[in-house]
Scaffold this motif. Structure first.
Motif, PDB file in Angstrom:
ATOM      1  N   SER A   1       9.854  59.487   5.291  1.00 28.46           N
ATOM      2  CA  SER A   1       9.358  58.413   4.429  1.00 28.46           C
ATOM      3  C   SER A   1       7.834  58.416   4.382  1.00 28.46           C
ATOM      4  O   SER A   1       7.235  58.109   3.345  1.00 28.46           O
ATOM      5  CB  SER A   1       9.880  57.051   4.901  1.00 28.46           C
ATOM      6  OG  SER A   1       9.243  56.610   6.089  1.00 28.46           O
ATOM      7  N   PHE A   2       7.197  58.796   5.506  1.00 25.29           N
ATOM      8  CA  PHE A   2       5.733  58.929   5.516  1.00 25.29           C
ATOM      9  C   PHE A   2       5.301  60.058   4.588  1.00 25.29           C
ATOM     10  O   PHE A   2       4.420  59.889   3.743  1.00 25.29           O
ATOM     11  CB  PHE A   2       5.224  59.190   6.937  1.00 25.29           C
ATOM     12  CG  PHE A   2       3.723  59.278   7.037  1.00 25.29           C
ATOM     13  CD1 PHE A   2       2.969  58.170   7.380  1.00 25.29           C
ATOM     14  CD2 PHE A   2       3.052  60.470   6.762  1.00 25.29           C
ATOM     15  CE1 PHE A   2       1.583  58.236   7.443  1.00 25.29           C
ATOM     16  CE2 PHE A   2       1.669  60.551   6.811  1.00 25.29           C
ATOM     17  CZ  PHE A   2       0.936  59.423   7.164  1.00 25.29           C
TER      18      PHE A   2
ATOM     19  N   TYR B   1       7.379  53.522  -1.144  1.00 25.07           N
ATOM     20  CA  TYR B   1       6.929  52.582  -0.116  1.00 25.07           C
ATOM     21  C   TYR B   1       8.116  51.758   0.399  1.00 25.07           C
ATOM     22  O   TYR B   1       8.205  51.464   1.599  1.00 25.07           O
ATOM     23  CB  TYR B   1       5.856  51.651  -0.675  1.00 25.07           C
ATOM     24  CG  TYR B   1       5.175  50.808   0.378  1.00 25.07           C
ATOM     25  CD1 TYR B   1       4.120  51.319   1.123  1.00 25.07           C
ATOM     26  CD2 TYR B   1       5.598  49.506   0.640  1.00 25.07           C
ATOM     27  CE1 TYR B   1       3.498  50.556   2.097  1.00 25.07           C
ATOM     28  CE2 TYR B   1       4.991  48.733   1.605  1.00 25.07           C
ATOM     29  CZ  TYR B   1       3.931  49.261   2.338  1.00 25.07           C
ATOM     30  OH  TYR B   1       3.330  48.512   3.302  1.00 25.07           O
TER      31      TYR B   1
ATOM     32  N   ILE C   1       9.845  53.440   3.197  1.00 28.74           N
ATOM     33  CA  ILE C   1       9.188  53.256   4.496  1.00 28.74           C
ATOM     34  C   ILE C   1       9.663  51.947   5.117  1.00 28.74           C
ATOM     35  O   ILE C   1      10.022  51.888   6.302  1.00 28.74           O
ATOM     36  CB  ILE C   1       7.656  53.241   4.343  1.00 28.74           C
ATOM     37  CG1 ILE C   1       7.143  54.590   3.876  1.00 28.74           C
ATOM     38  CG2 ILE C   1       6.994  52.844   5.665  1.00 28.74           C
ATOM     39  CD1 ILE C   1       5.644  54.628   3.627  1.00 28.74           C
TER      40      ILE C   1
ATOM     41  N   PHE D   1       1.788  56.275  11.112  1.00 30.87           N
ATOM     42  CA  PHE D   1       1.818  55.108  10.231  1.00 30.87           C
ATOM     43  C   PHE D   1       0.713  54.117  10.610  1.00 30.87           C
ATOM     44  O   PHE D   1       0.080  53.511   9.733  1.00 30.87           O
ATOM     45  CB  PHE D   1       3.174  54.404  10.326  1.00 30.87           C
ATOM     46  CG  PHE D   1       4.262  55.041   9.527  1.00 30.87           C
ATOM     47  CD1 PHE D   1       4.346  54.837   8.161  1.00 30.87           C
ATOM     48  CD2 PHE D   1       5.224  55.832  10.135  1.00 30.87           C
ATOM     49  CE1 PHE D   1       5.365  55.409   7.413  1.00 30.87           C
ATOM     50  CE2 PHE D   1       6.251  56.405   9.399  1.00 30.87           C
ATOM     51  CZ  PHE D   1       6.318  56.198   8.034  1.00 30.87           C
TER      52      PHE D   1
END
Length: 456
Positions: free
Chosen positions: A354-355, A374, A377, A413
Motif C-alpha cells: 500500500s505504501f 490512500y 493504506i 510510513f
C-alpha cells in the motif's frame, strides 16, 4: 478435517487445493461468495478480520494468506519435508520463489488485469502495467534456466503457488510461449502436480465469470517481449555459526526491505563481511556482475558463500534458521511459525504494497496523489490495528521477525508523515518495537535517508 473457506476461481485458493491433494488431506470446503458479501458477514470476520480468502480453520486454529497456509499444511500433514525442506538453504530458495510469486509474478497480474475486471469504473489496459508482466516472466524464465522445478530439482510448494498463477495467465490469454523455460516447467508441472484438473476447472470458471469482456481485444495489447537466460545454481547447505560467516550484503539504506534484513542481522549478532551499497538511481542493479548474481535485479541481495538470495523476507528467515542461537525470532513450532508467515505475507502483499502503490508514483514518476490508493493504506493499517489488539508484540510474547518486517514498513510510513496515531494499537506497538528491536537506530537513519525523496 480442516475447514477451508474458498472460491474455486481464486488462484491462491487453487494452490491450496492442489497442495492438500498432494498431501492426501481432505478439506471441508466452504464456498465464500465475495460478490454476495459472504466475506463481510460477522461470523466470517470473527474468523478472519482481514476478511480474505482463502482462510483455513484447523481444529480452532485460524489462518489466512494462502502461502502461509501452504507452508502450514506441508509442515503439519506432510509425510516428509520434500515439499518444504527443513534445510535452511533449500528452504530459502522455496521461500524466495513463493515471495517472488506473491510480490512479482501474481502481483503483475493484479496490476494489469484487476483494474479492467473489478473496479467499479472499468479501466482500460495500461501498457506500463503490461510491461510488468513481461518483466516478471523474463525473471521467472531466468530462474528456471537449467531446472525442471521452480526451486531446484524436485517438486516443492513453490511449484504449486506458481502453477496456480501461471495457469491464470494462460486462461487470460497471455502469451508466455516466448519463455521456453517457463513453457517447459509449466507442461511438466501440469503433469506431476496432483489436483491440476480441479485447478484448471477453477481457471475456466474464472474465465467464464470475469474475462469475457477483455479477451476479445487481447491481441491488440500484446507487446514485444524478450528473454534473458542466466544460470541459477542450487547449493548444498550446512548449519553455520556466526564466527564462520562470509557474507556480502547488497543494499540501499533507504530501502525498507533492506532495513528489515539489517535489523534481523543485528538481532542474531551477525555482521556482514561486506556491505555493498547499490545505487539504484544510477543503475548499479543492472550491471552484468550484479545481474549474474540476481537476475531479478532487486535489493536487498545476500551472497552467503556463493548462495545468492533475494526477497527480503526469505533472507530474514534464512538468517535466523542458519545463524540464530535459538528460535525465538522464528519459532520451530508449526502453528507459531504459520502465524508469523501470515504476518510476513501481510506485510509484503498488503501493508508495504500500500505504501509502494500510493507513494512511489508520486516520488519516482511525479504523479499526483491518488485518494483511492490512500484508502488502501488506511485499510491496511486498520487490519494491522485489529491484529495488534491486546498484544505486546505482533505475535507471541517476544520479538519475532514479523515485528522486524512490520517495523521497517511502519517506520517508512512514519517518515512519510502518515498519521499512525489514529491507530492506537499500532502506535502502542510501534513505540515498544522502536525500543526493543536491535538496529533501530540504523533503521531510522535509513528512514531519514529515504525522507530526502519527499523533501525533493
Amino acid at each position: 478435517m480442516p475447514d477451508f473457506y474458498y472460491m474455486l476461481y481464486s488462484a491462491p485458493c487453487r494452490s491450496i487445493l492442489m497442495t492438500a491433494k498432494a498431501l492426501g488431506l481432505e478439506l471441508n470446503k466452504i464456498k465464500v461468495d465475495l460478490d454476495a458479501g459472504d466475506h463481510l458477514k460477522p461470523e466470517f470476520v470473527k474468523i478472519n478480520p482481514q476478511h480474505t480468502i482463502p482462510t483455513l480453520v484447523d481444529d480452532g486454529f485460524a489462518l489466512w494468506e494462502s502461502r502461509a497456509i501452504l507452508i502450514y499444511l506441508a509442515e503439519k500433514y506432510g509425510k516428509d519435508d520434500s515439499l518444504y525442506p527443513k534445510d535452511p538453504q533449500q528452504k530459502a530458495l522455496v521461500n524466495h520463489r513463493i515471495f517472488f510469486d506473491l510480490g512479482t509474478l501474481y502481483q503483475s497480474y493484479v496490476y494489469y488485469y484487476y483494474p479492467q475486471l473489478f473496479e467499479e469504473e472499468k479501466k482500460p489496459a495500461d501498457p506500463e502495467n503490461y510491461k510488468k508482466i513481461a518483466s516478471a516472466f523474463e525473471q521467472f524464465n531466468t530462474l528456471l534456466e537449467g531446472h525442471l522445478y521452480a526451486a531446484g530439482e524436485k517438486l516443492t510448494l513453490a511449484d504449486f503457488a506458481l502453477l496456480s498463477t501461471v495457469s491464470t495467465f494462460e486462461v487470460s490469454a497471455y502469451d508466455f510461449s516466448k519463455y521456453p523455460n517457463v513453457v517447459r516447467w509449466y507442461e511438466n508441472a501440469k503433469k506431476v502436480i496432483p489436483g491440476w484438473e480441479e485447478n484448471w476447472e477453477g481457471c475456466l470458471y474464472y474465465k467464464k465469470l470475469y474475462l469475457g469482456g477483455i479477451l476479445g481485444n487481447y491481441q491488440q495489447r500484446v507487446s514485444q517481449l524478450y528473454i534473458v537466460a542466466l544460470s541459477h545454481k542450487n547449493h548444498s547447505t550446512r548449519k553455520k555459526s556466526p564466527e564462520n560467516i562470509n557474507m556480502e550484503f547488497y543494499y540501499r539504506p533507504g530501502s525498507a526491505p533492506c532495513r528489515a534484513v539489517i535489523m534481523t542481522a543485528k538481532a542474531i549478532g551477525v555482521e556482514f563481511d561486506k556491505q555493498i551499497m547499490i545505487n539504484t538511481r544510477a543503475g548499479d542493479q543492472f550491471k552484468p556482475e550484479y545481474l549474474k548474481m540476481n537476475p531479478q535485479h532487486t535489493i536487498p541481495t545476500l551472497n552467503d558463500n556463493g548462495l545468492a538470495l533475494w526477497e527480503s523476507r526469505a533472507i530474514m528467515v534464512y538468517l535466523v534458521e542458519s545463524y540464530a542461537k535459538d528460535d525465538k525470532l522464528y519459532p520451530k513450532d508449526i502453528e507459531k511459525q504459520a502465524v508469523i508467515n501470515q504476518l510476513l505475507y501481510f506485510d509484503c502483499g498488503t501493508l508495504y504494497k500500500s505504501f509502494a502503490d500510493y507513494y512511489y508514483p508520486q516520488i519516482f514518476q511525479k504523479k499526483p496523489a491518488d485518494p483511492e490508493l490512500y484508502k488502501k493504506i488506511e485499510i491496511a493499517f486498520g487490519h494491522l490495528n485489529t491484529t495488534l489488539e491486546g498484544k505486546k508484540y505482533a505475535f507471541g510474547d517476544n520479538l519475532t521477525i514479523a515485528d522486524i518486517a512490520l517495523l521497517a514498513s511502519v517506520s517508512t510510513f512514519d517518515v512519510a508523515k502518515f498519521d499512525i496515531t489514529k491507530y492506537s494499537n499500532v502506535s502502542r506497538w510501534y513505540e515498544l518495537a522502536k525500543k526493543v528491536t536491535p538496529g533501530w537506530e540504523l533503521n531510522w537513519s535509513g528512514c531519514l535517508e529515504f525522507r530526502k525523496y519527499f523533501d525533493n
